[in-house]
Design an enzyme around this catalytic site. Structure first.
Site, short mmCIF file in Angstrom:
data_model
loop_
_atom_site.label_atom_id
_atom_site.label_comp_id
_atom_site.label_asym_id
_atom_site.label_seq_id
_atom_site.Cartn_x
_atom_site.Cartn_y
_atom_site.Cartn_z
N CYS A 69 0.83 -1.21 0.00
CA CYS A 69 0.00 0.00 0.00
C CYS A 69 0.87 1.26 0.00
CB CYS A 69 -0.90 -0.04 1.23
SG CYS A 69 -1.70 1.52 1.64
N CYS A 72 0.46 3.38 3.11
CA CYS A 72 1.14 2.76 4.25
C CYS A 72 2.65 3.02 4.18
CB CYS A 72 0.87 1.25 4.28
SG CYS A 72 -0.88 0.84 4.44
#
Length: 145
Positions: A69, A72
């Protein structure tokens, strides 16, 4: 035609053998960071954070993330910084992370109702179930699972 059929069965056996071996471990964003961030997985999340095995009186800040991600990956330096700043309070506050992008953690992340990444959950000292946590949702999250 028979050669194509034989090739299909060879590929099928290889795929089934890989699945039988279990889910593959995908390296997380915080591996190699030492003990500042507690790395959790399907076997340790509930044991550390919930119930009688958790450290008495400790608050847990847990990031549920996926290593693939982009949000992230951008957030990881801030999580590391928070962990370093809270490290002197280790007996009172624990900073942890679990990689929901690792297939081995799929079921535990589903149990904790993770729908997007990153998700931060704050588990109070008396937490006994995933529902006891306070969820911090981000405005920018990766595709929901």
């Amino acid at each position: 035609m028979s050669l194509l059929l034989a090739l299909f069965f060879v590929v099928l056996v290889v795929v089934l053998d890989d699945e039988a071996q279990g889910a593959k471990h995908i390296p997380g964003l915080y591996e190699g960071d030492g003990d500042i961030i507690v790395k959790l997985d399907q076997d340790t999340l509930d044991a550390h954070v919930l119930g009688s095995e958790s450290e008495a009186g400790a608050l847990w800040l847990v990031e549920f993330y996926a290593s693939w991600c982009g949000h992230c990956q951008s957030f990881a330096p801030a999580w590391r910084s928070l962990a370093r700043r809270l490290n002197p309070w280790h007996g009172v506050v624990h900073v942890a992370a679990i990689n929901c992008g690792d297939d081995a953690n799929y079921h535990i992340c589903q149990r904790h109702q993770i729908r997007g990444y990153p998700t931060i959950k704050i588990f109070p000292p008396a937490a006994d179930s995933p529902g006891d946590a306070i969820i911090i949702r981000w405005l920018c999250v990766c595709v929901c699972v």
